[in-house]
Design a protein around this motif. Structure first.
Motif, PDB file in Angstrom:
ATOM      1  N   PRO A   6      26.146  -1.140  -4.222  1.00 32.24           N
ATOM      2  CA  PRO A   6      26.327  -0.241  -2.898  1.00 32.24           C
ATOM      3  C   PRO A   6      26.904  -1.447  -1.884  1.00 32.24           C
ATOM      4  O   PRO A   6      27.641  -0.722  -1.076  1.00 32.24           O
ATOM      5  CB  PRO A   6      24.731  -0.381  -2.480  1.00 32.24           C
ATOM      6  CG  PRO A   6      24.198  -0.037  -3.699  1.00 32.24           C
ATOM      7  CD  PRO A   6      24.782  -0.996  -4.560  1.00 32.24           C
ATOM      8  N   SER A   7      26.720  -2.638  -2.019  1.00 31.59           N
ATOM      9  CA  SER A   7      27.508  -3.589  -0.853  1.00 31.59           C
ATOM     10  C   SER A   7      28.882  -3.858  -0.999  1.00 31.59           C
ATOM     11  O   SER A   7      29.700  -4.062  -0.293  1.00 31.59           O
ATOM     12  CB  SER A   7      26.757  -5.039  -1.063  1.00 31.59           C
ATOM     13  OG  SER A   7      26.852  -5.530  -2.210  1.00 31.59           O
ATOM     14  N   LEU A   8      29.383  -3.244  -2.122  1.00 35.69           N
ATOM     15  CA  LEU A   8      30.745  -3.244  -2.545  1.00 35.69           C
ATOM     16  C   LEU A   8      31.544  -1.993  -2.563  1.00 35.69           C
ATOM     17  O   LEU A   8      32.741  -1.773  -2.911  1.00 35.69           O
ATOM     18  CB  LEU A   8      30.965  -3.959  -3.906  1.00 35.69           C
ATOM     19  CG  LEU A   8      30.860  -5.506  -3.934  1.00 35.69           C
ATOM     20  CD1 LEU A   8      31.196  -6.112  -5.217  1.00 35.69           C
ATOM     21  CD2 LEU A   8      31.866  -6.292  -2.674  1.00 35.69           C
ATOM     22  N   THR A   9      30.720  -0.923  -2.111  1.00 39.08           N
ATOM     23  CA  THR A   9      31.353   0.339  -1.959  1.00 39.08           C
ATOM     24  C   THR A   9      31.340   0.968  -0.685  1.00 39.08           C
ATOM     25  O   THR A   9      30.395   0.752   0.016  1.00 39.08           O
ATOM     26  CB  THR A   9      30.198   1.106  -2.922  1.00 39.08           C
ATOM     27  OG1 THR A   9      30.089   0.664  -4.114  1.00 39.08           O
ATOM     28  CG2 THR A   9      30.802   2.668  -3.184  1.00 39.08           C
ATOM     29  N   ILE A  10      32.595   1.614  -0.586  1.00 42.73           N
ATOM     30  CA  ILE A  10      32.778   2.636   0.697  1.00 42.73           C
ATOM     31  C   ILE A  10      31.577   3.388   0.905  1.00 42.73           C
ATOM     32  O   ILE A  10      31.136   4.287   0.041  1.00 42.73           O
ATOM     33  CB  ILE A  10      34.209   3.189   0.669  1.00 42.73           C
ATOM     34  CG1 ILE A  10      35.429   2.313   0.659  1.00 42.73           C
ATOM     35  CG2 ILE A  10      34.147   4.157   1.848  1.00 42.73           C
ATOM     36  CD1 ILE A  10      36.613   2.673   0.079  1.00 42.73           C
ATOM     37  N   ALA A  58      32.779   5.182  -7.326  1.00 44.07           N
ATOM     38  CA  ALA A  58      32.973   4.853  -6.049  1.00 44.07           C
ATOM     39  C   ALA A  58      33.044   3.431  -5.988  1.00 44.07           C
ATOM     40  O   ALA A  58      33.762   2.871  -5.037  1.00 44.07           O
ATOM     41  CB  ALA A  58      31.758   5.412  -5.062  1.00 44.07           C
ATOM     42  N   THR A  59      32.580   2.565  -6.591  1.00 44.55           N
ATOM     43  CA  THR A  59      32.394   1.178  -6.670  1.00 44.55           C
ATOM     44  C   THR A  59      33.924   0.714  -7.030  1.00 44.55           C
ATOM     45  O   THR A  59      34.296  -0.200  -6.435  1.00 44.55           O
ATOM     46  CB  THR A  59      31.229   0.400  -7.385  1.00 44.55           C
ATOM     47  OG1 THR A  59      29.896   0.673  -6.757  1.00 44.55           O
ATOM     48  CG2 THR A  59      31.398  -0.993  -7.370  1.00 44.55           C
ATOM     49  N   LEU A  60      34.127   1.253  -8.388  1.00 41.89           N
ATOM     50  CA  LEU A  60      35.463   0.964  -8.700  1.00 41.89           C
ATOM     51  C   LEU A  60      36.574   1.377  -7.704  1.00 41.89           C
ATOM     52  O   LEU A  60      37.844   0.433  -7.587  1.00 41.89           O
ATOM     53  CB  LEU A  60      35.752   1.739 -10.054  1.00 41.89           C
ATOM     54  CG  LEU A  60      35.135   1.324 -11.320  1.00 41.89           C
ATOM     55  CD1 LEU A  60      35.340   2.338 -12.607  1.00 41.89           C
ATOM     56  CD2 LEU A  60      35.542  -0.234 -11.690  1.00 41.89           C
ATOM     57  N   TYR A  61      36.547   2.584  -7.159  1.00 43.36           N
ATOM     58  CA  TYR A  61      37.523   2.718  -6.190  1.00 43.36           C
ATOM     59  C   TYR A  61      37.616   1.853  -5.029  1.00 43.36           C
ATOM     60  O   TYR A  61      38.811   1.491  -4.379  1.00 43.36           O
ATOM     61  CB  TYR A  61      37.173   4.024  -5.532  1.00 43.36           C
ATOM     62  CG  TYR A  61      37.945   4.677  -4.358  1.00 43.36           C
ATOM     63  CD1 TYR A  61      38.864   5.146  -4.747  1.00 43.36           C
ATOM     64  CD2 TYR A  61      37.411   4.686  -2.819  1.00 43.36           C
ATOM     65  CE1 TYR A  61      39.971   5.799  -3.672  1.00 43.36           C
ATOM     66  CE2 TYR A  61      38.402   5.225  -1.894  1.00 43.36           C
ATOM     67  CZ  TYR A  61      39.637   5.577  -2.427  1.00 43.36           C
ATOM     68  OH  TYR A  61      40.669   6.067  -1.634  1.00 43.36           O
ATOM     69  N   THR A  62      36.333   1.485  -4.536  1.00 43.14           N
ATOM     70  CA  THR A  62      36.360   0.514  -3.405  1.00 43.14           C
ATOM     71  C   THR A  62      37.120  -0.845  -4.032  1.00 43.14           C
ATOM     72  O   THR A  62      37.845  -1.492  -3.246  1.00 43.14           O
ATOM     73  CB  THR A  62      34.838  -0.070  -3.072  1.00 43.14           C
ATOM     74  OG1 THR A  62      34.296   1.155  -2.672  1.00 43.14           O
ATOM     75  CG2 THR A  62      34.974  -0.744  -1.656  1.00 43.14           C
ATOM     76  N   ILE A  63      36.701  -1.387  -5.209  1.00 44.97           N
ATOM     77  CA  ILE A  63      37.402  -2.608  -5.620  1.00 44.97           C
ATOM     78  C   ILE A  63      38.989  -2.519  -5.812  1.00 44.97           C
ATOM     79  O   ILE A  63      39.792  -3.230  -5.376  1.00 44.97           O
ATOM     80  CB  ILE A  63      36.632  -2.927  -6.873  1.00 44.97           C
ATOM     81  CG1 ILE A  63      35.347  -3.509  -6.646  1.00 44.97           C
ATOM     82  CG2 ILE A  63      37.570  -4.030  -7.777  1.00 44.97           C
ATOM     83  CD1 ILE A  63      34.718  -3.606  -8.243  1.00 44.97           C
ATOM     84  N   GLN A  64      39.312  -1.154  -6.435  1.00 46.47           N
ATOM     85  CA  GLN A  64      40.770  -1.030  -6.584  1.00 46.47           C
ATOM     86  C   GLN A  64      41.650  -0.908  -5.311  1.00 46.47           C
ATOM     87  O   GLN A  64      42.675  -1.539  -5.357  1.00 46.47           O
ATOM     88  CB  GLN A  64      41.051   0.300  -7.546  1.00 46.47           C
ATOM     89  CG  GLN A  64      40.832   1.602  -6.768  1.00 46.47           C
ATOM     90  CD  GLN A  64      41.900   2.012  -5.876  1.00 46.47           C
ATOM     91  OE1 GLN A  64      43.136   1.823  -6.157  1.00 46.47           O
ATOM     92  NE2 GLN A  64      41.824   2.901  -4.770  1.00 46.47           N
TER      93      GLN A  64
END
Length: 202
Positions: free
Chosen positions: A6-10, A99-105
């Motif tokens: 969650p902390s790394l996700t939009i 969603a986490t991967l999306y934020t990281i990418q």
């Protein structure tokens, strides 16, 4: 297998709104482009030895706007379809992982231009874009199972990243992984509008 962080996700509220989901990557990408001084970037880019099949610099802006818009729409589609309480827990979990991967990418994407053009660190920029391509590939796979349209929205972006990885690696290699102090004031051609590069490879 990635995990939902969650902390790394939009926040899902942003991705569940089509307008904010599309405008967020477009706005961030535009801001990074302008802050990285695109005119100076073009002078630097034209001075570098280039690999075969390189594109003219003027197509990058329109293409990236398209890819940012598609990724934002794909994120909306995936989250809208996959976070529904009617979906199975496995689908909801896969959507959250995506969603986490999306934020990281997105972070890796926005980092490439400052690394390559501002810091002039082609090795780090190439590592970044290779990591970005792998992340987007896995994200496309996850979200494609949740919503087919979301997966297809990422395919042009993923294809461009594969091509951009080739360009980043090849430019770094041809210039001995050193981009410092290489600029030209204009394209080295007497023809108006021509975009021939310095030491362009046939």
């Amino acid at each position: 297998m990635t995990t939902y962080i969650p902390s790394l996700t939009i926040p899902s509220g942003i991705l569940l709104n089509p307008a904010t989901s599309i405008l967020l990557p477009v706005a961030l990408g535009t801001a990074v482009g302008f802050s990285s001084r695109p005119r100076e970037n073009q002078k630097n880019y034209m001075a570098l030895k280039q690999p075969p099949c390189r594109p003219p610099p003027e197509i990058f802006g329109p293409l990236w706007t398209l890819f940012y818009g598609l990724m934002g729409y794909g994120a909306f589609r995936a989250c809208n379809a996959g976070l529904s309480p009617l979906r199975s827990p496995n689908v909801i979990q896969a959507t959250k992982h995506g969603a986490t991967l999306y934020t990281i990418q997105l972070g890796l994407n926005l980092l490439w231009m400052p690394l390559f053009f501002v810091a002039k660190r082609p090795i780090e920029a190439t590592v970044d874009i290779l990591a970005l391509t792998g992340t987007v590939g896995y994200m496309t796979y996850l979200w494609g199972k949740v919503d087919a349209v979301a997966g297809w929205c990422m395919v042009p972006y993923l294809g461009w990243l594969c091509y951009a990885s080739y360009l980043s690696t090849a430019v770094g290699y041809l210039n001995n992984w050193d981009l410092s102090d290489k600029t030209v004031d204009s394209p080295p051609s007497s023809k108006p509008g021509h975009t021939k590069f310095v030491d362009e490879k046939p």
